[in-house]
Design an enzyme around this catalytic site. Structure first.
Site, short mmCIF file in Angstrom:
data_model
loop_
_atom_site.label_atom_id
_atom_site.label_comp_id
_atom_site.label_asym_id
_atom_site.label_seq_id
_atom_site.Cartn_x
_atom_site.Cartn_y
_atom_site.Cartn_z
CG ASP A 78 47.43 32.41 47.82
OD1 ASP A 78 46.97 33.50 48.35
OD2 ASP A 78 46.65 31.93 46.78
CD GLU A 95 45.47 35.87 52.27
OE1 GLU A 95 44.68 36.26 52.03
OE2 GLU A 95 45.84 34.84 51.64
CG ASP A 98 41.93 38.45 49.31
OD1 ASP A 98 40.78 38.11 49.34
OD2 ASP A 98 43.03 37.94 49.88
CE LYS A 109 46.27 35.41 45.87
NZ LYS A 109 45.17 34.24 45.91
CE LYS A 167 41.46 37.21 52.61
NZ LYS A 167 41.36 35.97 51.65
NE ARG A 227 42.44 29.11 55.11
CZ ARG A 227 41.98 28.17 53.96
NH1 ARG A 227 42.06 26.97 54.45
NH2 ARG A 227 41.81 28.52 52.74
CG ASP A 274 46.19 37.27 48.74
OD1 ASP A 274 47.57 37.15 49.12
OD2 ASP A 274 45.52 36.41 48.89
#
Length: 480
Positions: free
Chosen positions: A330, A332, A271, A260, A248, A334, A253
């Site tokens: 959020d 995201e 992230d 968030k 990833k 996956r 993010d």
């Protein structure tokens, strides 16, 4: 930091400090420290530090006695921590040249590798952008021992630790400097230096491939998305296996429209730690040269809010044709991994490992000590766990039962991207399983282990670089 080897008697080693491991319940008659052992001031407890000055019988100006704990429990992971903690202790005192003494009970090559890894990892500091003169670092680390395999063990330890530190450097980069394109540029430069193939798919290429799940995450950002591909091809491949590593790469993010909280959002530059780990692992693999081909796939995007951003309730179509209802923007990671896993399979990868800072739920379940591991294949799970154990990177296998798919039901699409409050780490893995399909696959949720909020005795705060060493070991130890 320079790494050297010396096969000299202890008393002839010239250094600013000697590091000497001391076990619980044992007294070391050397160095004139008998009174300290007798009084209990030196007890050998794990990472206990006792610094001696001008000890008799040695040329080094200091001797650092470092507690190693119980002799029967001390292993390579213990040596890695001991070495790293000693380096951090000594460099704080402005010591420049140190030697770690590997006595006969540390003659195994794994101890020498771990000592070098610990030293390099411990010497690392997240201070690239500090401008003062207060930076402290070692100049030379000497491995003092006499095992026949010392040179190869030291070389291996250096390769692994430098790859892990390379990954840590990437994660430390601020998101205004390490954009998705910046991450691709770093991968290109590394590949050119170490002889890997590198390909970068842009937005147009991904659109042609039908990567709607990945591209949906990126549309709210002014920074264009990329899919970074790194390939290692051995001179002679053994068997039909082709290992695929998927990481990833969300370079920042915000959570998107499902934004968030502001508190702690600055850490969301990390992230992309899963992607950075894959780039670091490929750097090590290029030098260690395993017998199987290995390819890495890093989808790199920003997840930003904006007038064009993906909304809760949107439906996207993934590369494998599945439709996904985006309940929470959020979740995201996956979504980008889904298309990367499909692409890796279609590129011929026979076995897959992904790593991602995917869920807060895994931190609730396992804290900050273990990586959460999920697998659709027992043999693949066991390979990864064995590699992780050898490298001292702690992992814990969690369930991946089909019943959890009920949590991801959508009334409007084939699957939803989140499954409610309960079992969040598991439902995230269940989601990814839909895109790994029948390919043997392991998912590593590193959300709790990719970052340290405070210094450890043996490691600076910030990114850890996990699981670079495990992935390199997995490739090196692969048997058909």
């Amino acid at each position: 930091m320079q790494i050297t080897i010396e096969r000299k008697p202890l008393g002839q080693i010239e250094a600013d400090a000697l590091i000497v491991p001391v076990f619980e319940g044992r007294r070391d008659a050397r160095f004139g420290a008998e009174d300290l052992f007798a009084s209990g001031e030196v007890a050998g407890k794990a990472l206990e530090m006792t610094l001696l000055h001008h000890a008799p019988g040695v040329r080094a100006t200091r001797v650092l006695l470092v507690g190693a704990g119980a002799a029967g429990k001390f292993d390579a992971a213990g040596m890695r921590r001991l070495s790293g903690a000693a380096v951090r202790f000594l460099k704080a005192k402005s010591v420049k040249k140190i030697a770690l003494v590997l006595d006969s009970e540390f003659s195994g090559s794994n101890f020498a590798s771990a000592a070098v890894e610990g030293a390099l990892l411990g010497n690392f500091e997240p201070d690239r952008y500090k401008t003062g003169n207060e930076k402290k670092s070692l100049d030379t680390f000497i491995v003092a021992g006499d095992t026949p395999e010392l040179e190869s063990a030291v070389a291996r330890g250096r390769i692994l630790a430098e790859a892990q530190n390379f990954s840590r450097d990437l994660v430390n980069e601020p998101a205004n400097l390490l954009t998705p394109l910046g991450m691709a540029d770093a991968a290109r430069k590394m590949a050119a230096e170490f002889g890997l193939e590198c390909e970068v798919l842009d937005r147009d290429a991904m659109q042609k491939l039908g990567m709607g799940s990945l591209l949906g995450v990126a549309i709210g950002s002014a920074e264009p998305p990329v899919l970074i591909v790194l390939r290692y091809r051995p001179a002679k491949s053994e068997g039909a296996a082709h290992l695929g590593l998927v990481g990833k790469g969300v370079t920042f993010d915000t959570g998107g429209i499902s934004i968030k909280p502001a508190d702690g959002m600055e850490k969301m530059k990390y992230d992309m730690a899963g992607g950075a780990a894959m780039i670091g692992a490929m750097r090590a693999i290029a030098q260690l040269k395993p017998a199987i081909p290995v390819s890495a796939y890093i989808p790199a995007v920003e997840n930003m809010p904006g007038s064009r951003a993906q909304r809760p309730g949107d439906i996207v179509t993934a590369m494998n044709g599945k439709t996904i209802e985006v309940i929470n923007t959020d979740a995201e990671g996956r979504l980008i991994l889904a298309d990367a896993l499909t692409y890796a399979r279609r590129q011929g990868c026979t076995h897959l490992v992904d790593a991602a800072t995917l869920t807060g739920a895994v931190v609730v379940a396992l804290g900050h000590l273990n990586v959460g591991l999920f697998a659709n294949d027992d043999a693949m799970r066991d390979r990864v766990l064995a590699a992780a154990k050898d490298e001292g990177e702690r992992m814990w296998s969690l369930p991946l039962e089909d019943d959890y798919k009920e949590y991801l039901k959508s009334g409007f699409a084939d699957i939803a991207n989140v499954g409610g409050r309960w079992g969040g780490a598991i439902t995230a893995a269940i989601f990814l399983k839909e895109f790994a399909e029948e390919t043997p696959w392991v998912h590593l949720d590193i959300a709790g282990t990719a970052w340290l909020d405070e210094n450890k005795p043996y490691l600076a705060k910030g990114p850890t670089g996990l699981p670079v060493r495990t992935l390199a070991r997995l490739a090196m130890d692969w048997k058909a």
